[in-house]
Design a protein around this motif. Structure first.
Motif, PDB file in Angstrom:
ATOM      1  N   TYR A   1       1.579   7.757   6.308  1.00  0.00           N
ATOM      2  CA  TYR A   1       0.788   8.643   5.468  1.00  0.00           C
ATOM      3  C   TYR A   1       1.192   8.434   4.005  1.00  0.00           C
ATOM      4  CZ  TYR A   1      -0.068  11.301   9.812  1.00  0.00           C
ATOM      5  OH  TYR A   1      -0.417  11.698  11.079  1.00  0.00           O
ATOM      6  N   PRO A   2       0.248   8.570   3.080  1.00  0.00           N
ATOM      7  CA  PRO A   2       0.561   8.339   1.657  1.00  0.00           C
ATOM      8  C   PRO A   2       1.291   9.522   1.039  1.00  0.00           C
ATOM      9  CG  PRO A   2      -1.726   8.984   1.897  1.00  0.00           C
ATOM     10  CD  PRO A   2      -1.183   8.855   3.296  1.00  0.00           C
ATOM     11  N   ILE A   3       2.502   9.748   1.502  1.00  0.00           N
ATOM     12  CA  ILE A   3       3.351  10.827   1.001  1.00  0.00           C
ATOM     13  C   ILE A   3       4.539  10.197   0.283  1.00  0.00           C
ATOM     14  CG2 ILE A   3       4.663  12.882   1.617  1.00  0.00           C
ATOM     15  CD1 ILE A   3       1.730  13.077   2.414  1.00  0.00           C
ATOM     16  N   GLY A   4       4.845  10.686  -0.909  1.00  0.00           N
ATOM     17  CA  GLY A   4       6.021  10.178  -1.605  1.00  0.00           C
ATOM     18  C   GLY A   4       5.843   8.819  -2.246  1.00  0.00           C
ATOM     19  N   SER A   5       4.607   8.370  -2.417  1.00  0.00           N
ATOM     20  CA  SER A   5       4.319   7.111  -3.128  1.00  0.00           C
ATOM     21  C   SER A   5       5.034   5.927  -2.487  1.00  0.00           C
ATOM     22  CB  SER A   5       4.744   7.229  -4.602  1.00  0.00           C
ATOM     23  OG  SER A   5       4.171   8.360  -5.211  1.00  0.00           O
ATOM     24  N   ASN A   6       4.958   5.811  -1.162  1.00  0.00           N
ATOM     25  CA  ASN A   6       5.853   4.879  -0.499  1.00  0.00           C
ATOM     26  C   ASN A   6       5.227   3.677   0.181  1.00  0.00           C
ATOM     27  OD1 ASN A   6       8.634   4.335   0.160  1.00  0.00           O
ATOM     28  ND2 ASN A   6       8.908   6.540   0.216  1.00  0.00           N
ATOM     29  N   GLY A   7       3.933   3.675   0.489  1.00  0.00           N
ATOM     30  CA  GLY A   7       3.373   2.585   1.273  1.00  0.00           C
ATOM     31  C   GLY A   7       3.574   1.219   0.652  1.00  0.00           C
ATOM     32  N   GLY A   8       3.088   1.029  -0.571  1.00  0.00           N
ATOM     33  CA  GLY A   8       3.239  -0.251  -1.248  1.00  0.00           C
ATOM     34  C   GLY A   8       4.687  -0.581  -1.548  1.00  0.00           C
ATOM     35  N   SER A   9       5.464   0.440  -1.905  1.00  0.00           N
ATOM     36  CA  SER A   9       6.873   0.212  -2.231  1.00  0.00           C
ATOM     37  C   SER A   9       7.644  -0.302  -1.023  1.00  0.00           C
ATOM     38  CB  SER A   9       7.510   1.515  -2.738  1.00  0.00           C
ATOM     39  OG  SER A   9       6.906   1.932  -3.950  1.00  0.00           O
ATOM     40  N   GLN A  10       7.387   0.262   0.149  1.00  0.00           N
ATOM     41  CA  GLN A  10       8.076  -0.193   1.354  1.00  0.00           C
ATOM     42  C   GLN A  10       7.693  -1.626   1.711  1.00  0.00           C
ATOM     43  OE1 GLN A  10      10.514   1.443   3.276  1.00  0.00           O
ATOM     44  NE2 GLN A  10      10.549   2.750   1.467  1.00  0.00           N
ATOM     45  N   ALA A  11       6.431  -1.988   1.495  1.00  0.00           N
ATOM     46  CA  ALA A  11       6.007  -3.364   1.762  1.00  0.00           C
ATOM     47  C   ALA A  11       6.739  -4.352   0.863  1.00  0.00           C
ATOM     48  CB  ALA A  11       4.497  -3.491   1.576  1.00  0.00           C
ATOM     49  N   ILE A  12       6.932  -3.976  -0.390  1.00  0.00           N
ATOM     50  CA  ILE A  12       7.652  -4.844  -1.330  1.00  0.00           C
ATOM     51  C   ILE A  12       9.108  -5.006  -0.891  1.00  0.00           C
ATOM     52  CG2 ILE A  12       8.529  -4.965  -3.701  1.00  0.00           C
ATOM     53  CD1 ILE A  12       5.811  -3.702  -4.550  1.00  0.00           C
ATOM     54  N   LEU A  13       9.734  -3.918  -0.464  1.00  0.00           N
ATOM     55  CA  LEU A  13      11.115  -4.015   0.027  1.00  0.00           C
ATOM     56  C   LEU A  13      11.196  -4.900   1.260  1.00  0.00           C
ATOM     57  CD1 LEU A  13      12.478  -0.375  -0.386  1.00  0.00           C
ATOM     58  CD2 LEU A  13      12.631  -2.291  -1.975  1.00  0.00           C
ATOM     59  N   ASP A  14      10.202  -4.806   2.146  1.00  0.00           N
ATOM     60  CA  ASP A  14      10.157  -5.700   3.309  1.00  0.00           C
ATOM     61  C   ASP A  14      10.173  -7.157   2.858  1.00  0.00           C
ATOM     62  OD1 ASP A  14       9.892  -3.484   4.956  1.00  0.00           O
ATOM     63  OD2 ASP A  14       7.774  -3.819   5.392  1.00  0.00           O
TER      64      ASP A  14
END
Length: 404
Positions: A309-322
């Protein structure tokens, strides 16, 4: 070592740049016939900004984004509930950025083509299946224009092809449809006068009924307005889910009644909605966390691995960390399968924890309390929420903003 990445979104393109920087040969395929700057706004948390800076992209990113200075919550009447500094203002080493998703993808795509070559990304090609044998992966790829298929020989196959990942479906053929929580989202952008600091993210209302998120995507134009990205979230549990497709258009008539007479921090929500040319509609969906991402020399990344879910501005950020972790693991391990195992060990547990934390929605539970206890507004938030309840908002963001 050669790596084939399926999907040229934010995660796939960042993976390509990271792998190339690690000295690994990488190619990408994407089912879209053309990679166009689609979508609306996205937020990158400081740890993701730092990762892109490590790839030499910060200057280009900063030129197209707004460094978010604060996040402020209001009730539907415009009374302030809580605020917190973000990015550099919160003491991080890198800014939190608000940027148009399409511009971010275009920036990454340009860097890939510049560094890897113009032919590094093959569009109009979709993943069909794969076979691992003799220490290699043979991926069957279909050209969508003439439906011919070819076999691509590679050492590693990475599925970075989003929520409806074909690679994930190959690994988990019985998984089924995404999981919907009953909240429908509409998104759009429109010009509006700057509000609060001019670099603030505004959240108002509650997911229990209706919630609005708004933030600027650029500095003020000559006419004094800024492009504002908005997200409307409305609880609609009795309606059909509908397609989880971000290109699906929505109707202003379905949104506007929920936000009639909302004026928050100098932002006229009704006028903002009315000025929007294209509205996108999407059900808030995710998938259950997976017990494993990697099978031999095949793995998943980004929304293909952990849609949230788009909570905490995290979807794109987590993909970049991956992407950064994947390149580091493959660089350090002589055996690609060992590298994928190390990548999964570094990322899966952390990303899955964010998926589950986002489902919990601790911040919204507190905002719902405000709506229940002060249905007609309030003067002092301390009369509505205890210190512990206010602290729960900050704690909730920390749980949904993993930095590794």
């Amino acid at each position: 070592m050669r790596v084939l990445v399926v999907g040229a979104g934010i995660g796939g393109l960042t993976a390509a740049l990271s792998l190339h920087a690690a000295g690994i040969d990488v190619r990408l395929v994407d089912r879209a016939d053309e990679l166009r700057p689609l979508g609306v706004g996205i937020n990158l948390l400081p740890h993701a900004t730092g990762a892109l800076a490590g790839l030499g992209l910060h200057e280009h990113l900063a030129a197209q984004a707004v460094a978010t200075s604060e996040l402020v919550h209001f009730d539907r009447f415009g009374n302030e509930i809580w605020r917190e500094p973000r990015g550099l203002a919160a003491g991080h080493d890198w800014p939190q950025y608000s940027v148009h998703r399409g511009r971010l993808q275009a920036l990454l795509l340009a860097a890939v083509r510049d560094r890897l070559g113009a032919g590094a990304v093959r569009t109009g090609h979709r993943f069909v299946t794969a076979v691992e044998e003799s220490g290699r992966v043979r991926a069957v790829i279909q050209d969508r224009r003439d439906e011919t298929t070819t076999e691509w020989d590679t050492d590693v196959l990475v599925g970075a092809d989003g929520l409806h990942s074909a690679v994930r479906s190959y690994l988990y053929p019985k998984e089924g449809a995404p999981r919907w929580n009953g909240i429908r989202m509409w998104r759009g952008t429109a010009a509006a006068p700057p509000f609060l600091t001019g670099s603030s993210m505004l959240m108002a209302g509650s997911n229990h009924t209706a919630k609005m998120v708004a933030y600027p995507l650029a500095t003020a134009a000559d006419d004094g307005t800024v492009p504002v990205n908005w997200v409307a979230e409305v609880q609609t549990p009795h309606s059909a889910q509908g397609a989880a497709d971000w290109t699906r258009t929505g109707r202003l008539a379905d949104i506007a009644p929920h936000y009639r007479d909302w004026h928050i921090a100098g932002l006229d929500i009704g006028a903002l909605l009315a000025a929007t040319e294209t509205v996108l509609e999407y059900p808030m969906v995710d998938r259950d966390p997976l017990p494993r991402w990697s099978f031999g020399r095949i793995t998943l990344l980004g929304d293909a691995a952990h849609p949230m879910y788009p909570i905490g501005s995290n979807g794109g950020s987590q993909a970049i960390l991956d992407a950064i972790a994947l390149a580091a693991a493959l660089r350090e391990c002589a055996d690609p399968a060992d590298g994928l195992a190390a990548y999964e060990s570094a990322r899966r547990e952390s990303a899955n924890a964010v998926v589950l934390a986002n489902r919990d929605m601790p911040m919204d539970r507190t905002l719902r309390l405000v709506a229940e206890r002060a249905p007609h507004g309030f003067t002092r938030v301390e009369d509505v929420l205890s210190t512990a309840e206010l602290r729960a908002i900050t704690d909730g963001y920390r749980r949904t903003s993993a930095t590794r």
